[in-house]
Design a protein around this motif. Structure first.
Motif, short mmCIF file in Angstrom:
data_model
loop_
_atom_site.label_atom_id
_atom_site.label_comp_id
_atom_site.label_asym_id
_atom_site.label_seq_id
_atom_site.Cartn_x
_atom_site.Cartn_y
_atom_site.Cartn_z
N ARG A 157 0.85 -1.18 0.00
CA ARG A 157 0.00 0.00 0.00
C ARG A 157 0.90 1.24 0.00
NH1 ARG A 157 -5.01 -1.10 3.95
NH2 ARG A 157 -5.70 0.79 2.92
N ASP A 191 -7.02 -0.67 -7.26
CA ASP A 191 -7.92 0.06 -6.38
C ASP A 191 -9.08 -0.87 -6.05
OD1 ASP A 191 -9.72 1.75 -5.12
OD2 ASP A 191 -9.47 3.37 -6.58
N TYR A 192 -9.24 -1.17 -4.77
CA TYR A 192 -10.27 -2.11 -4.33
C TYR A 192 -11.67 -1.50 -4.28
CZ TYR A 192 -6.67 -5.49 -3.21
OH TYR A 192 -5.64 -6.38 -3.30
N GLN A 193 -11.80 -0.20 -4.57
CA GLN A 193 -13.10 0.47 -4.61
C GLN A 193 -13.91 0.24 -3.34
OE1 GLN A 193 -14.14 2.49 -7.22
NE2 GLN A 193 -12.09 2.21 -8.04
N GLN A 194 -13.30 0.51 -2.21
CA GLN A 194 -14.00 0.34 -0.94
C GLN A 194 -13.68 1.52 -0.03
OE1 GLN A 194 -12.24 -3.45 0.12
NE2 GLN A 194 -10.97 -2.50 1.67
N LEU A 195 -14.46 1.65 1.02
CA LEU A 195 -14.22 2.68 2.03
C LEU A 195 -13.85 2.01 3.33
CD1 LEU A 195 -17.16 5.12 1.30
CD2 LEU A 195 -14.74 5.47 0.82
N PRO A 248 -10.60 3.98 1.52
CA PRO A 248 -9.91 3.61 0.28
C PRO A 248 -8.76 2.64 0.53
CG PRO A 248 -10.24 5.97 0.41
CD PRO A 248 -10.63 5.41 1.74
N ARG A 249 -8.66 1.66 -0.36
CA ARG A 249 -7.59 0.67 -0.27
C ARG A 249 -7.01 0.50 -1.67
NH1 ARG A 249 -8.15 -5.70 0.65
NH2 ARG A 249 -5.95 -6.20 0.48
#
Length: 109
Positions: free
Chosen positions: A37, A70-74, A76-77
């Motif tokens: 990351r 980009d994992y498209q989560q909150l 952000p990851r």
């Protein structure tokens, strides 16, 4: 990625253009083991600024050496890892590490 016409004629100059500078080699060294990351890289690469890390990663992505997932989560990851092309650079990193160890051993004598 750049076209062949945009790259230097010399193959060594081409490789140096891709990994030149202090930080890109160290980023490749870290990414060899696993995806990282952004903040992990920032903490591990002592002395690198956020801007330089961002710019270096963008250049390496553009050159096809690194991918960004980009994992498209909150929250952000996002992770960065080596592409197949980037993995082809690992023998260069290994050779540099071998020489660095050899050089240190010579100096200890």
């Amino acid at each position: 990625m750049k076209t062949k016409d945009e790259l230097p004629a010399c193959p060594v100059a081409t490789a140096v253009a891709l990994i030149g500078g202090k930080w890109k080699l160290l980023i490749l060294r870290n990414l060899r083991a696993r995806p990282w990351r952004f903040n992990e890289l920032l903490r591990d690469l002592d002395g690198i600024s956020q801007k330089v890390l961002t710019d270096s990663l963008r250049q390496m992505i553009g050159d096809g050496l690194v991918y960004r997932h980009d994992y498209q989560q909150l929250p952000p990851r996002v992770e960065y890892g080596l592409t197949e092309l980037g993995q082809e650079m690992l023998p260069i990193i290994d050779a540099l590490a071998d020489f660095g160890n050899y050089y240190k051993s010579v100096l200890k004598r």
